[in-house]
Design an enzyme around this catalytic site. Structure first.
Site, short mmCIF file in Angstrom:
data_model
loop_
_atom_site.label_atom_id
_atom_site.label_comp_id
_atom_site.label_asym_id
_atom_site.label_seq_id
_atom_site.Cartn_x
_atom_site.Cartn_y
_atom_site.Cartn_z
N GLY A 83 -1.21 -5.22 5.76
CA GLY A 83 -1.65 -6.23 5.06
C GLY A 83 -0.52 -7.23 4.80
O GLY A 83 0.58 -7.15 5.33
N TYR A 86 -8.52 -0.91 -10.75
CA TYR A 86 -7.32 -1.53 -9.78
C TYR A 86 -6.32 -1.59 -11.14
O TYR A 86 -5.13 -0.95 -10.74
CB TYR A 86 -7.67 -2.83 -9.34
CG TYR A 86 -6.49 -3.41 -8.62
CD1 TYR A 86 -6.02 -2.94 -7.46
CD2 TYR A 86 -5.94 -4.56 -9.25
CE1 TYR A 86 -5.09 -3.70 -6.78
CE2 TYR A 86 -4.92 -5.13 -8.49
CZ TYR A 86 -4.35 -4.72 -7.30
OH TYR A 86 -3.29 -5.49 -6.82
#
Length: 244
Positions: A15, A153
């Site tokens: 990422g 999240y």
């Protein structure tokens, strides 16, 4: 004798934030295990070569940390003692809570919290034995404030921060630092879900007047690995342009 510093395991190295942190730490003298799940071999080879350009050893390891046995599979591939961890694995789950599938919810808690705990548990004995070690977890400003449309999240990152504070108290007497970085709105592919207008609205809420960059988060990670942060433990370092 090699002047290289001990190995660091970077989860989520494929990422934007994980890769920036990996390259920064390679430049600071660390060798690396670079974790990914589904990133292409070309992408990971390029990242490994960028790290090796600093004289670092760099090895790619693959595992799905959204699954129950993710940490076990990951650590089976780590063939050298590790004195550092950057836990940057996991993506957001964007949408209304009532629309989330049970598997999606469990994947969030595995990738952001449960596998972070298991990974730390397995790495900690060596750090305690050596009386040194550094763990840095990539959290989010939503961990403390929460946000609509990313409830799961936010909850998982909130659990991560509670884990960081607790483990820091447990590990500090053994010379191990455990901290977190909580980015705000960073210009990464994860935020590619937003339209141009939505991005403009987000930026309008940030006092700094722009999104952050992955390299700015990487600088914070490197600081927490450095001797300059030797008395910081259990801290959540916000990198958000004044947003929160």
């Amino acid at each position: 004798m090699s002047s290289r510093k001990p190995f660091v395991l970077v989860t989520g190295a494929s990422g934007a934030i994980g890769s920036a942190a990996a390259v920064k730490l390679a430049g600071e003298g660390h060798s690396l295990f670079l974790h990914c799940h589904s990133a292409s071999e070309d992408h990971m080879d390029e990242l490994a070569e960028a790290c090796r350009s600093y004289g670092a050893e760099a090895y790619v390891v693959r595992a799905d940390l959204s699954k129950e046995n993710g940490a076990e599979i990951l650590l089976q591939q780590v063939h050298s003692p590790v004195s550092g961890l950057v836990y940057a694995a996991g993506a957001s789950l964007y949408g209304l809570l009532q629309d989330a599938e049970p598997e999606e919810i469990m994947n969030q808690f595995h990738s952001h919290l449960i596998q972070a705990v298991f990974t730390s548990q397995k790495l900690l004995p060596y750090m305690i034995q050596e009386k040194q070690g550094t763990m840095v977890f990539i959290s989010s400003i939503w961990a403390s404030s929460g946000t609509a449309m990313e409830t799961v999240y936010s909850a998982a990152k909130g659990g991560m921060e509670a884990f960081v504070r607790s483990l820091a108290k447990e590990a500090a007497p053994s010379g191990v630092k455990v901290n977190a970085v909580a980015p705000g709105v960073i210009d990464t592919p994860m935020n590619g879900i937003f339209t141009g207008e939505e991005r403009e609205d987000l930026v309008a809420q940030i006092p700094a007047g722009r999104m952050g960059r992955p390299d700015e988060v990487a600088e914070a990670v490197a600081f927490l690995f450095s001797n300059s942060s030797s008395y910081m433990n259990g801290h959540i370092l916000q990198i958000d342009g004044g947003f929160s």
